[in-house]
Each structure stands twice: as structure tokens, then as C-alpha cells.
Design an enzyme around this catalytic site. Structure first.
Site, PDB file in Angstrom:
ATOM      1  N   HIS B 412      18.883  79.075  21.840  1.00 28.86           N
ATOM      2  CA  HIS B 412      20.151  78.786  21.626  1.00 28.86           C
ATOM      3  C   HIS B 412      20.193  77.979  20.546  1.00 28.86           C
ATOM      4  CE1 HIS B 412      21.335  80.113  25.578  1.00 28.86           C
ATOM      5  NE2 HIS B 412      22.069  80.512  25.184  1.00 28.86           N
ATOM      6  N   CYS B 477      27.991  78.933  22.784  1.00 23.12           N
ATOM      7  CA  CYS B 477      28.472  80.591  23.532  1.00 23.12           C
ATOM      8  C   CYS B 477      27.486  80.632  24.063  1.00 23.12           C
ATOM      9  CB  CYS B 477      29.191  80.562  22.799  1.00 23.12           C
ATOM     10  SG  CYS B 477      30.093  82.478  23.966  1.00 23.12           S
ATOM     11  N   ASP B 478      26.831  81.080  25.390  1.00 25.45           N
ATOM     12  CA  ASP B 478      25.785  81.737  25.893  1.00 25.45           C
ATOM     13  C   ASP B 478      25.373  82.665  25.383  1.00 25.45           C
ATOM     14  OD1 ASP B 478      24.009  79.095  26.667  1.00 25.45           O
ATOM     15  OD2 ASP B 478      25.674  78.928  28.707  1.00 25.45           O
ATOM     16  N   PRO B 479      26.397  83.587  25.800  1.00 23.41           N
ATOM     17  CA  PRO B 479      27.069  84.913  26.466  1.00 23.41           C
ATOM     18  C   PRO B 479      26.793  85.266  25.077  1.00 23.41           C
ATOM     19  CG  PRO B 479      28.704  84.125  27.051  1.00 23.41           C
ATOM     20  CD  PRO B 479      27.435  82.819  27.714  1.00 23.41           C
TER      21      PRO B 479
END
Lengths: 794, 794
Positions: B412, B477-479
Site C-alpha cells: 500500500h 482503502c486496502d481492497p
């Protein structure tokens, strides 16, 4: 479906033993049966619980089962109740409100009658209660992942009845990423959708084509439905769901809630009237797949066609032996169930993509008796993955995308030994010596014979300065992972197995006139046997191994794991034990390892970790490798007993491998005699009340060996290069038996008779006595009639 | 425990809001509360279900909870029913046979009265039924993994009663390797033993010291017990166990069966009589640990000492703000619950060993207001793991053995941005500018200032030719993992956050007289803002990003994911939006994102995978990052609204973050106002009936920001280098409020009054009007009395 005149026994049979019936839902609650096809398997128990797996390509589930908590991050909106997977019908009398369920779960009302039937091609349940009879039948097609359910509800009372029938197929917790369910009028059923959880972008591409939907389709239009498990069950719970208390189900969706498939049929039934309902249940990638399955199967004709296809499929696995002995239950088991289990292992490779090498080879040793061409291809496939140094990998990859997983990432040293052992059996059965000259793909033009010779030589080399075989992180016994993980420890069993393997291969060398090679292998085998006697003979039995620190284990001074079964069995096979040793070993096994449920693999079971032996000592005492009646080890021992002519002793132990027939034994095992399980609980002296309980696992290398022992040793109809040798070791109390044996395209009808005037084995072929009990030059297509006379035994 | 004169509301409070009470076990079945200490946490719901985790060092469980099926090999003797984890009492009237249970599960009998109470230091349940009152109370000690249970059974009827009370603590499926349970008279309770499953030898050494036992100890001698779950439940099942139907439990062992802890007390109770029972439940490595816990805690004195210790522990997290406003429920939440949640995050780092860097930094931003020395140490600890190029790793390892796991293995790009953001808040609150000159361990003598400057410069560099920030496999936003995984896609939000971070850091540079640096950072920030306006302004709002293929998303042409909240919030913070844009954006958010439960993170929620955006689009519509009211995003927006003076709008959304107070809202959320959850279900337009449902997750970066917004913006008592600035933005309908604010060792008693004669903010200190609303040179130990007058708002 059942047709009972007298009150039934606990377990009965029908269809000449091809149907095994259980008449109580509570006496053996884990007892069940399994069906499989080329893409899936399902194990369903008598109460209605089921575990199903399909391949995509790794094993996957479409209704979720027993599990161990995965320590994930906290999951949102979590369901606090992780449900069983099952296939249920609730039946509600709309006049009285009385409720029961089929098969037995989830209401658990005491039935008026109950019958669970395992048949090779279907599993059925029938329950009677409140003047109603509900039955459910499960079958599979051959080549698609879908359950075919045929349910029937009948009015057995003299009154007109109004009932609601609710098929309830829980789907379970599908995914924390996305799960939902809705009724789809266009598809005629309920579709539950999910996304298999993942986090890494590369997994997206792996998972993209997963069958992440679970569907439940009906043939007959439904009156109402529910798709949300918590809404269905409500406060009433599984045994008495809120939704069933209402006149009609709520027809709701599940939106990031636990999905379930529930339908409702309100039926009016005249006395004697019955109604048939058909359903499909399974996974799919998309609606197109669901529609195609519906069109192909969801009708009376579709079910009938699927049943025909499945019967034809099972025909391929009917085996080469049909018996008629004084032991009726044995006949049923050998004629219907045992070859089926062997066929299951060999045809679908236990539904894995990377079977352990030893399992793959032994499963295909079994296929040598069922469908030899499959075994042949498997041996070639396995050898193609042999490593440059002659070693075999820990697992055999079945397709291009497969990887070695789980236990196959742990290095084991025994895999080579199964090549001579299993090929020897294959060659004897098939007579296909041409295989030995076949080039192995990807091995630089080397033939099968050369590859196996390299494997055998690898075994000869992978030994320490004492001449014993290294064990590294395990041999046949997977969790014996710390005896040699530092590179020094050795396996007594593997040393013996290597000696045996070398001898078998030397025998094959001789038949190819490779005398020098044969002599070398034989001399190495004898060298190993001597080393074993020098380092591992403990006075009354052979030790199991020597640890990295040089400590022999499986010896009299050990308080736990004092004696192991495998070294004794394989010392009989390898010839390491002389007659005096043999007598001592047999006595030791009898005294220390035998139990009413078979011989345990070791005793006493370990009750605490032994760091110089390994993980097996941490398993629960009496379970699996820690001292259960581990049937794979038990059948090795039986095989070796037959090998030294201990036929009655072997028979006694072999018979114990099959549950029953007496009810007390069945209750203790908790399993129907429709497969040989991986193990029965051991630790007979430590925890007597738990001993004998079946593991309920039907994946086991045992099946192939049991079939082999039955064919080649019990009935003594054994192939060899020149033909079929007759050398039965029938139990001495059997006066007669008849068998039909298929062999190299011919059929042998054999009748065995024990008679007072017979002094030694006498064989007549079509009425003519044979000088030697060997049928040479077997003619395919011919029917041979053999009469085998045996002496009486006091 | 509850003291009710009138029929209670659904939710009430006691103890001046420090106890939150729920009076129905069925209306909000997932509603619960959580307790934690330094080694464990437990979330228990009103019905008696519980999820507990402890660290060894990774999170582990001693009673098993909700799970997703792990596709292991088939497990032997499998239990077909994976049970809930819970803590229950069955109460059976021995005279009538009537049965009920506390808290509510598993019998689910409708109670005469019910009260679930969440308090900061304990969770209690009280249920009345059949003239009996049963109560259960759960508390934890500060520094050990053990649940302290105090149960009471009282006879509230006029008759003498004979009852059996059965504490039932299910342990669940512990292990396929080894699980068992037995009663241990020497330890005074039940001990369940297991071996955490593993296969590789290296894992043995990792697992060797695991607390693989679960114990349940009693203070009062018991009359009988059961340790085997299937034996206890039998055919009767969880709601009506077979064993409870008998006079006495069977006192059985579990041997490779599912363990459970059940005791039985047969009690005779005179009218009004009550009996107290104390128990310990938890994990242990061995008997020594169990005995030590017993000796330390299992007595009235031990419980009292633990409670004292725990109260002292919570005192450290009481926060720096105490409020008295017209909103009673807000007062309760801010005074008792919100700082507790912030303290939980910062003191135990959410019970992980590798917190995500962004979480770790923001959680310690929260600690700046609670216990600044902890925040200081955390910033140093995080910076010590900065990479050579100035980037921050995806997670911060908290101990030497920790590894980056799960989502922290996915790259990320946002982690650097949280350094200026969180340090800025810390410096303002603490005034601890000395931190900037502190050398960071392991960074070659570089100071905190230098390290953060490198992080800020890394942000400035990690941009594409358009000047926008790369997103790689995710930002905040991880996903959102596929917009830029091929190396080209950019994040609109991260670009804005980078600009904002650069500006904040430039401001700190100025204060250090690093004018050249400040100018460079400011000019880069403006450059980014211009690039954003050039490439991402969509007419009425800012786009969320541009994919690898150059496609802007979060734009008006998108059918799903048309508008995202974060870019709008951070455009207000970064200054990218001018007044005209701001008005447009606010209107768009209001029209497209706001719901009765707060603003959703994006809309419309995605209903199918978008491969150029990523995994978030596969989550269930309205859940988590796919369009829920994701409170972390919501509080960013609220923070930015306050930042531009939109106080009333901000307040409206801030209030929606707390469940209640009206019952309809509470029922919809299904959560008590004792924490801010990670999200409320969104997709308000798509699935209105599900919108608003709480995720029940109390781990969230939201809490720190809510506390900050309350302190610095709603009440406007904000630190800055020179002192405390007063700039409240109270809701216009509040006429008055009083707060106590602790700041740099001083106490500020502030009363806010809205009055007709006030034209602009007026502040009096100890009765003396201030020329500027700034208290400089704050004196530790001094008590400041501030009177803040505010104009009326039409």
C-alpha cells in the site's frame, strides 16, 4: 423402500448384500456412507448430516462443514452460530401442528420406524411418524458436481392429511467478503452467491472461475421459500424454526447474512397417496451452469438417465472377485463394497491434486485388480516425476497447476519403496511385463525398469554407516517427524521395507535375466537384514528406529511406544526374522498389540510429546498413528502373516477389520460395514471405553491391500509371471467356499472343499487333477472350473 | 443489579451513563460489549455468546468461535455440529422440572425480566424467570489471560426452592490432533487439553509453549460435572440437553471428543436467599499456571483486588475531556466510552503483533489525547522501521518474532502520509516539539524531524508524470487493489492527502525556521493540488483515481462507484477545492452519499467485480469498503467540514455515528452506544431494509478521530504551539454546555453560553475578557475557568 416383515435388527442387508440398512438414527449416530463421482464426493450420515467436496481444482465445499476456527481478523456482523451442513426435510401436520423431520435431524423426534440404506449407487433414508412416511434419496451423476435428491412423502394413515414439507439445505457461512441468497423464479430455485475470501491480487486470478454459487433447484413449483438462515431459524432454533411455525415462509433474501435454502410445499394427501419431489443441490459459477444442470437432470427422465450412467460407471469398478463363503457379511463386503472402495481411490485419486506418492502408488496397486490400464498409466505418470537422483517426490502432481501442499511439503524417505512393491503386484496380476520396457516420459529415454532400478538403488544408498535407512522427517508414518530430522536418525521399518523392496526387484531382474543386478540387490537386502538384526533386534521384537541421538525406540525399555507393529510385519516380509525371532515377535504382538478390534499400531500409546520421535506422540492416545488400530498397518501385518503361513491368525485379524456382524461390535465401531476405515480407536488398555470407534474416514491405503490379501492369500488365487497359482489359506473352520475370479481376461470358477480324506492341497481343472497348483498360459475368454480340495484342520 | 421501578425502555443508562443497559435479549441480538486487558480481549453479546482472543504472541482462542470452513484433509471422527462459543447457566427447578438459562441462550425461554449491562470495567446479565433471579458478571484482571465470572442465583419467590444450576462453558472443536477434557479435583475444575494442529517440524518449536489448555475452575465445590460436549447435549441438544434431564451429570471425560466445561450445583434456597458462585475461565500452558491463577484470583478478595486493579488501569485511559451538554447520551458516550475505545486501541494495539502502519499511527494520534508518552514512544518505534528510501513498511512489527501477515503482505502506498498528519496532532496537543530533535533508533542518527521529512519527500516523489500519487495495490482503502497494481494507476485521495501532509509538515518546518524546506513542501503541495484539479475534477466532485489503463473512476459516468467520499473530504483539507467546488461537492455528497445512518463511503455500491478497481467491488454491496457508512471515512468528512466551518452539517453527521438514542434507531443499528463501530451497513438505496446495521467491530481508526473532532472542533479547545486556542463550533441549537478539558497538565473548566447579545465569540478567563481566544503559556497544575459566549444562530 425398506420392506420389513419383522421388527428389524439394528443393521440388516438387502439386495443380496448390496444394500446395507441401519434401523436406528441414534444408536450409531456417525454411521454413514459415501458416494463419489469424477468431480466430487459426499459422505452423508444416517441423521442427515453431510460433508461434500468438489474439485476446482483444489477441494472446495458448497455447504460448509466441521471446522477448526481460523484465527482471522475479526469478521463483521459475525454469525454466532456456525451450523452443521445437512440435507433435511421438516414435515409439519397442518391440522395438529405436529412436527418431525427426515432423516432424523434437526427435530430429532423419535421415529415410529427408521431406515438408513447405503447402496453402492445411492444413499436413502426413510422415516415414519404420525401416519406419514418421508423418504429421501441421494444419487450423483458421473461427471458433474450436483446432488440429485428424490424425496417422497406418503400418507400411511386412513385420514386425508394436510401437511407442509420444508426441504432445508443449510449452506453455512460462505464468506466474510460477500454472501447473499435469493429465490430465482427464472431458474426455479434458490441461488446463494459468495466470493471466496482472498487478499492478494494474484489470488483473484486463481479464484476468478470458482463455482462460488450454491444452488437448490426444485422440479415442482414451491409455495414459499426462505433464503436467510437466521430469519428461518429465529428464536425457535434449528429444532423448531420460527419460520415453520407460520403458515408460509417469508420469501426473504439474504444480504450479507448466512444463506440457506428452504422451500415449502403445502400438500393435501389422501389415504395412501404419495407425492414425489425432485431437487438439485450443488455449486456453480454462473446462471448458465445452473440452467444447464436443470435442463439435463431435473426430471424423472433426467434422474433415470443419471442413475443408468452411474451404474455403468460403477460397473468399471466391480473388481475381479465374487465370493460365496460361510460368512455372509464377508460375502457382502467383498462382493459389493471393498472393490468399490478400491475403485474410488484409484479412479479419482481421493479427490486431491497432489496425492502423496505412497498413497498414489498403493491406490494404483489396488487398481491392478480392478482396471489394470489405469494402474499402468499411473505408474508411468509417477515415474515421470522421479528426481534426477532416483528419489521420488513427496507427492505426485496430477495437473499442471497443482502444487505440493500440507504434508507433502515435509520430506519423507519411503516413497521409493512402494515402486517395487506395487509394480510387483501389478506385474503378477496383469502379466504386463511389457510395461518394464516402456520409456518413461521426461526421463531421458529411460525405461520403467531403469527408473525403478534407480529408485531401488536410491534406497540402497540412502543409508547410514550402520547400513540403516535414514528417516529424515518421516517414512510411511507421516508424523514420525523428529526421529531423524537432524539428518542422523534411521527407520527400522524403512530399512526392512528397503530390504523387501530390493528382494522383490531382484526377483523381477532374474525374470529379465539381469542376474548381476539381481545378485547385487539381493546382497544389499541381506546386508540390510543383517544390519537390522545387529542394531534393532530388541530380544523379542524389532525396534522402530534409532533417533538422531542414537537412541533406539520401540524397545522394551520404553514406557510408551514400547512396541510397534510395522517392524514386525516387514521383518516377516524381508526375511530379517528367523523362525525363533518370528515366534517371539508373534507372541509379543499378540500380548501387547492385539485388541478385539484388531492390532494397534503401537503400544502403549504416547501420552506426552517425545521430542526425539515426533508429532505422532502428540496425537490423542489411541487415535491415528498414536496407537490406533491403524488399518493400513494392520493389513501389512495380516499380509505378512499369510506370507509365513499363519492363515488362521491372519484371518482372525482380517475379519476384525470389518464392523459387525454382531450388534455389540457395530455399536462399538459406530460404522456400517460398507468401507474399511482409516482406523479404529486403539489404546484399548488405556481408554477401554473408547476403543474400537471408527474414524469414519474412508480414504486409506488399506483398501487395496485388503483386496490383495483376500484374492492372493485368503483365497490364494495369485497371479505370477506364468499364470495363476492356487494356494488358499482359508480359515480352518470353513468347510467350503465358492469364488469367481477374473484373471487376465479369463474367468475362474473355483470351489473350495475341505474334506477328511485330503492330506494336502489338491486342485482339479475341469475335473482333471493338476500336478502343480498353477494354471499356465491363461486363455483370455475361457472359463476355467477349478475344484480345490483342502485337508481338515484339527 | 438493575433497579427498575417502571417498565424499562429498550436501552437505559445508569451510573451517570457509565452503565449502558439493554432490557431485551431478542430485540438487538448481536448487541454486546467488550472488555480487554493487556493480553486479551473479549466481546460478549447480550445473549451470552462471546468471542475472546489472547496473544501467544499471535492471536489465539481458548473457546472457539464463528469461522469459515478450512478445507483441510478429512478429519477423523468429525463432529457434525460446530458449536458457538458462549458462557451460559442452565437453571432447572428440581421440583417442577422447568428449565431456563442465563443470559438467554441456549434455552431461549422468554424471561420475566432481562437486563444486559455494559460498563467500562464489567459486563453483566440479569434474568428473572419462574421466581428465580440469575445474574452473571464478567470482568478481567489487567495483566493475565483469564475471565473472572461472578454468578448469583436468588430465590425471589415466597417458597423454598430446590434448583440445579449448571454453568456451561463450551470450548468447541479444539484440534484434530489431540483434544480431551477431564475434571481435576486437585485443581478444582475442568481442564480441556489439546495440541494446536501443525505439520512442519519448525512449527513444533513455535507452538511448544502455547497455552493449549482451557480451564474452568470453581470456588465452591461442585456436585457433578461433564466434560464431553456430545455426551452433555445428547439428543436433547443445546436447548434442552440430555444431561440436564437427569438428576446428576455423568462426571465423564472427553477423549478425542469435543470438550466442554459443565458443572452442576444442587441448591436449596429459602425465600429471598441468594448464592454467589465464582469461576475462572481461560487458557493455560500447564497445571502450574492454572494453580497460580486459582490462588491469585478465585476468591471474593481475589475478585475485589482484580476489580481495583482494573479500575486503576482504566483510569489511565479516562481521557482529557468531560462534557455536560444538552445531549445526555452524547455526554455518556464522550465521558465514558469514547476515550475507553481510544485507549484500547493505543494501549494494546488492537491485539496484533504487526498493526498496519496507518492504524498504528492513527491509534497513537488518539493516544496523544489520552497518554501522550505512549504516543511519543509509538512514533519513535514506527520511524525506526522506516525504509532506506523514506517509505514506511505496511505494518509495524511490535516484537522481534513478529512478521507481516495477511493484508500487510500487500503493498500500500499511503503509510507515509499518516506521519505528518498524526505528528501534527500530537505536537499540537502535547507541545512536545523536543520530539522532533530526538534521534530515531536504527536510522543512522537521523532525528524524528529528518525521518518524517524523508517520508514527506517520499510522498512527493512517488508520483507519476501527471503529478499524481501512485496507488499500487492499495492506499487507505486496502481492497482497492487493482486500480494500479500494474504500476501506472494513481490515487486521487492519496494525492490530496499527500498535498495536505506536505502542507502540515511545511507548517512545522516554519516553526523550526526551516523556511526553504517549508517553501519547497508548500510548492509541491500546490503543484499536487493543481494536478488534481487538472486530472480529477469531474464537474461536481473529485474522482477517486485513475486506473492503470488511464480511466478515471468515481466519476459521473460510472454506473456504480460514481462518487467516493474520501476525495471530497481531503480536497477540503488540502485546499484543492475552491469555494465554488466546495459548494458543489457538499451538495453532491448530500444528495448521493448521505443516509439516515451517516454518509456512505461510495455510491452506488458495486454489485459486480470491476477488475480495474479491485477487490472492494467484490464485497457485499453496502458492507465494509463497498459503500457502507464506513465510519473512518465519515469522520474524515466530518473533520473536513469543521475545517471549513460547516459546524452544523458536521454535527449532524457526527451524531449519526453513535447509535440511538431513539429506540427505532437502536433497533436498526442493533448496537449499544458503547463504541463507534467500523461501519454501519450502507447501500441505503439498494437494500434499504438492511441499511444501518452495525458491523459490531470495535477495532477502527475512527475512534481517535472522533475524539479529536470532539475536542478540537466541536468544543474547539485545540492545542497549538503556544497554547490552547478556543474556537468552538457547537451545534446552533445548543444554548449552553460545560466541559472540563485537561491540557498540558492544566485543567480548563469551560462554560459555553449562547446569548442574544453576543455578536462574535467572546472568551473570559477567570472573569477577564481575552483579546484573542488563545491561552498562552499554559501552567501545569493550574485550573483555568473559561466562559465562552457565542452568538445565537437563526
Amino acid at each position: 423402500m425398506s420392506n420389513m416383515e419383522n421388527p428389524p435388527d439394528l443393521v440388516s442387508s438387502a439386495g443380496n448384500g448390496s444394500r446395507c440398512q441401519l434401523h436406528s438414527p441414534t444408536a450409531m449416530p456417525a454411521a454413514g456412507a459415501f458416494l463419489w463421482n469424477r468431480r466430487m464426493m459426499i459422505q452423508a450420515n444416517c441423521r442427515g448430516f453431510a460433508v461434500a467436496r468438489f474439485m476446482q481444482p483444489e477441494p472446495a465445499s458448497y455447504a460448509r462443514g466441521p471446522n477448526i476456527e481460523a484465527t482471522t481478523f475479526m469478521q463483521p456482523e459475525q454469525p454466532y452460530y456456525a451450523h452443521h451442513p445437512g440435507r433435511f426435510l421438516y414435515i409439519k401436520d397442518e391440522q395438529s401442528g405436529a412436527l418431525f423431520s427426515a432423516p432424523h435431524e434437526p427435530v430429532r423426534a423419535a421415529p415410529d420406524s427408521f431406515c438408513f440404506t447405503a447402496a453402492p449407487e445411492e444413499i436413502t433414508w426413510e422415516v415414519q411418524k404420525h401416519g406419514l412416511r418421508a423418504s429421501m434419496g441421494l444419487s450423483l451423476p458421473v461427471d458433474e458436481v450436483v446432488e440429485l435428491w428424490q424425496c417422497e412423502i406418503a400418507n400411511t394413515s386412513a385420514e386425508t392429511r394436510v401437511v407442509s414439507v420444508y426441504p432445508y439445505f443449510p449452506v453455512g457461512y460462505m464468506s466474510w467478503m460477500n454472501q447473499s441468497a435469493e429465490y430465482r423464479a427464472d431458474l426455479g430455485g434458490i441461488v446463494c452467491s459468495s466470493v471466496t475470501p482472498y487478499q492478494k491480487v494474484e489470488d483473484y486470478f486463481k479464484n476468478r472461475d470458482f463455482k462460488d454459487k450454491t444452488f437448490f433447484l426444485h422440479e415442482t413449483p414451491t409455495d414459499a421459500w426462505e433464503t436467510c438462515q437466521p430469519v428461518f431459524e429465529g428464536e425457535g432454533g434449528l429444532h423448531n424454526p420460527d419460520a415453520v411455525q407460520k403458515p408460509l415462509l417469508g420469501c426473504g433474501d439474504a444480504r450479507y447474512q448466512m444463506p440457506a435454502a428452504v422451500l415449502q410445499y403445502r400438500l393435501q394427501l389422501q389415504p395412501g397417496e404419495r407425492r414425489t419431489l425432485r431437487f438439485l443441490f450443488g455449486p456453480a459459477r454462473d446462471e448458465g451452469e445452473i440452467l444447464a444442470l436443470r435442463e439435463r437432470y431435473l426430471s424423472a427422465d433426467g434422474f433415470a438417465a443419471a442413475a443408468d450412467g452411474y451404474r455403468r460407471y460403477l460397473e468399471q469398478g466391480r473388481g475381479c472377485l465374487h465370493i460365496d463363503t460361510p460368512d455372509r457379511e464377508l460375502n457382502h463386503f467383498v462382493n459389493h463394497w471393498l472393490p468399490r472402495q478400491v475403485f474410488y481411490h484409484g479412479d479419482v485419486n481421493r479427490l486431491t491434486t497432489d496425492p502423496q506418492t505412497r498413497n498414489y502408488l498403493q491406490d494404483h496397486m489396488g487398481m491392478a485388480y480392478i482396471r489394470p490400464q489405469t494402474a499402468r498409466a499411473a505408474f508411468l505418470h509417477a515415474l515421470a516425476q522421479q528426481k534426477p537422483d532416483g528419489a521420488m517426490p513427496d507427492g505426485i502432481l496430477l495437473d499442471a497447476k497443482a502444487e505440493l501442499k500440507y504434508i507433502n511439503q515435509v520430506p519423507h524417505t519411503d516413497h521409493c519403496v512402494w515402486l517395487p512393491v506395487c509394480l510387483d503386484a501389478y506385474l503378477d496380476e496383469s502379466g504386463d511385463y511389457a510395461l518394464l520396457d516402456e520409456p518413461v516420459p521426461g526421463q531421458g529415454g529411460r525405461s520403467v525398469f531403469e527408473c525403478v532400478s534407480r529408485a531401488v538403488e536410491h534406497l540402497a544408498v540412502a543409508r547410514d554407516e550402520r547400513g540403516l535407512s535414514y528417516i529424515n522427517q518421516g517414512d510411511w508414518c507421516d508424523p514420525m517427524n523428529m526421529a531423524g530430522y537432524r539428518g542422523k536418525g534411521v527407520s527400522g521399518w524403512l530399512s526392512l521395507a528397503a530390504a523387501y523392496g530390493l528382494k522383490l526387484w531382484a526377483h523381477i531382474c532374474v525374470q529379465r535375466n539381469e542376474d548381476a543386478l539381481a545378485e547385487r540387490y539381493l546382497s544389499t537386502a541381506e546386508e540390510i537384514n543383517r544390519a537390522i538384526n545387529r542394531h534393532l533386534w530388541d530380544g523379542d521384537w524389532f525396534a522402530r528406529g534409532i533417533t538422531d541421538e542414537g537412541v533406539a525406540f520401540g524397545v522394551r525399555d520404553d514406557r510408551e511406544g514400547r512396541i510397534y507393529l510395522n517392524p514386525q510385519s516387514w521383518a516377516l516380509l524381508s526375511g530379517a526374522a528367523d523362525a525363533g525371532q518370528r515366534a517371539r515377535m508373534l507372541r509379543a504382538v499378540e500380548q501387547q498389540l492385539e485388541t478385539p478390534f484388531g492390532p494397534v499400531m503401537l503400544a502403549p500409546a504416547y501420552t506426552a510429546m517425545r521430542e526425539d520421535v515426533g508429532r505422532l506422540t502428540q496425537k490423542h492416545p489411541g487415535s491415528a498413528e498414536n496407537g490406533s488400530v491403524y488399518n493400513h498397518a494392520a493389513i501389512f501385518y495380516i499380509h505378512s502373516l499369510y506370507g509365513v503361513g499363519e492363515g488362521d491368525k491372519a484371518w482372525g485379524l482380517l475379519r476384525k477389520m470389518i464392523p459387525g456382524p454382531d450388534p455389540e461390535d457395530l455399536l462399538r465401531r459406530g460404522q456400517l460395514p460398507v468401507f474399511v476405515p482409516n482406523y479404529y480407536r486403539g489404546a484399548w488398555h488405556q481408554y477401554p471405553e473408547h476403543a474400537g470407534r471408527s474414524s469414519q474416514l474412508f480414504n486409506t491405503g488399506t483398501a487395496a491391500w485388503v483386496y490383495r490379501c483376500m484374492l492372493e492369500q485368503l483365497f490364494g488365487l495369485k497371479g505370477e509371471r506364468l499364470g495363476l497359482r492356487i494356494a488358499p489359506q482359508l480359515p480352518s473352520h470353513w468347510q467350503r467356499a465358492r469364488v469367481e475370479r477374473h484373471f487376465r481376461g479369463a474367468v475362474f470358477e473355483v470351489s473350495f472343499i475341505r474334506a477328511a480324506d485330503v492330506e494336502k492341497l489338491r486342485v482339479e481343472l475341469d475335473g482333471v487333477p493338476l500336478r502343480e497348483p498353477l494354471i499356465e498360459a491363461v486363455e483370455a475368454g475361457r472359463r476355467y472350473r477349478l475344484c480345490v480340495s483342502l485337508p481338515m484342520i484339527a
